[in-house]
Design an enzyme around this catalytic site. Sequence first.
Site: not given
Ligand code: CO8
Length: 260
Positions: A114, A66, A111, A134
């Site tokens: 999921e 998400a 997400g 999460e």
């Molecule tokens: N949300 C928003 N932006 C994201 C997300 C995300 N989940 N994942 C990556 N991005 C963005 C980064 O912010 C970055 O943006 P920018 O270039 O503008 O800085 C761009 O994508 C590229 O990402 P990275 O530079 O971080 O790329 P890396 O190769 O260094 O890392 C990863 C890749 C490991 C995938 C890393 O991006 C990461 O850890 N992402 C987050 C993963 C995460 O924690 N996902 C879970 C989110 S919570 C969730 O899904 C809950 C679901 C239920 C919600 C319920 C509602 C209330």
Amino acid sequence: MEFNNLLVEKSDGIATVTVNRPRALNALNEETLGELLACFEGLEADASVRAVILTGAGEKAFVAGADIAAMKDLDAVAARDFALLGHQVMHLIEHLSKPVIAAVNGFALGGGCELALACDIRFAGDNARFGQPEVNLGVIPGFGGTQRLPRLIGKGRAKELLFTGDMIDAGEALRLGLVNRVVPPAELLDAARVLAAKIAAKGAFAVALCKEAVNNGLEMEMDKACRFEADHFALCFATADQKEGMSAFLEKRPANFSGR
Ligand code: CO8
């Protein structure tokens, strides 16, 4: 229908839906979830579509979760609404009358994992990474991860992933039963298409009833589930496909199913 965050292609009865926000690693914001809802409602209504492939744009991510930027400042009521919108999407995919194959081409986190779990079958590129991170963000999964993951891979294995937030690679996902098959990334979409085409050639009504029997039956006690299956089995005998399938076998020729 045109979407801002999805690409949809249809050919030979197979629809391929690509989540297309590569700059945010295809993270799911409210608009993308709304579009997935509209898209899958359209695919349900489109009789020409007999199987669906769901994937992510770019080489890096299926869906990285998400959208964290969109969630950060939500209050509890808005967070619940966002979670419920996600649940609506997952429910629609899980209960679509057509098979949905996830082609996981990179990160499937939170997400995104999921979303893959809501699909019927998961193929992964060997670059795929799965996880429910999460707890690293101070929250829990909100689109069904605490429910679908243990149902798929078992309670103990799911809890380890859910409590640690650790990522696993495609090989480990295969070992855990989280994915059906792992292939080189360049072959992923073709492998998903071969499977989709194989299923699309079967009687569409029988495939839909199979999906319903598995999904609903797993929520029931065994004797009720078997009765549910027997009723669905009986329903097949109201179709031309049942007559065609059995006649074709006895006449030693391939069946030509109409989906009726
Ligand atoms: N949300 C928003 N932006 C994201 C997300 C995300 N989940 N994942 C990556 N991005 C963005 C980064 O912010 C970055 O943006 P920018 O270039 O503008 O800085 C761009 O994508 C590229 O990402 P990275 O530079 O971080 O790329 P890396 O190769 O260094 O890392 C990863 C890749 C490991 C995938 C890393 O991006 C990461 O850890 N992402 C987050 C993963 C995460 O924690 N996902 C879970 C989110 S919570 C969730 O899904 C809950 C679901 C239920 C919600 C319920 C509602 C209330």
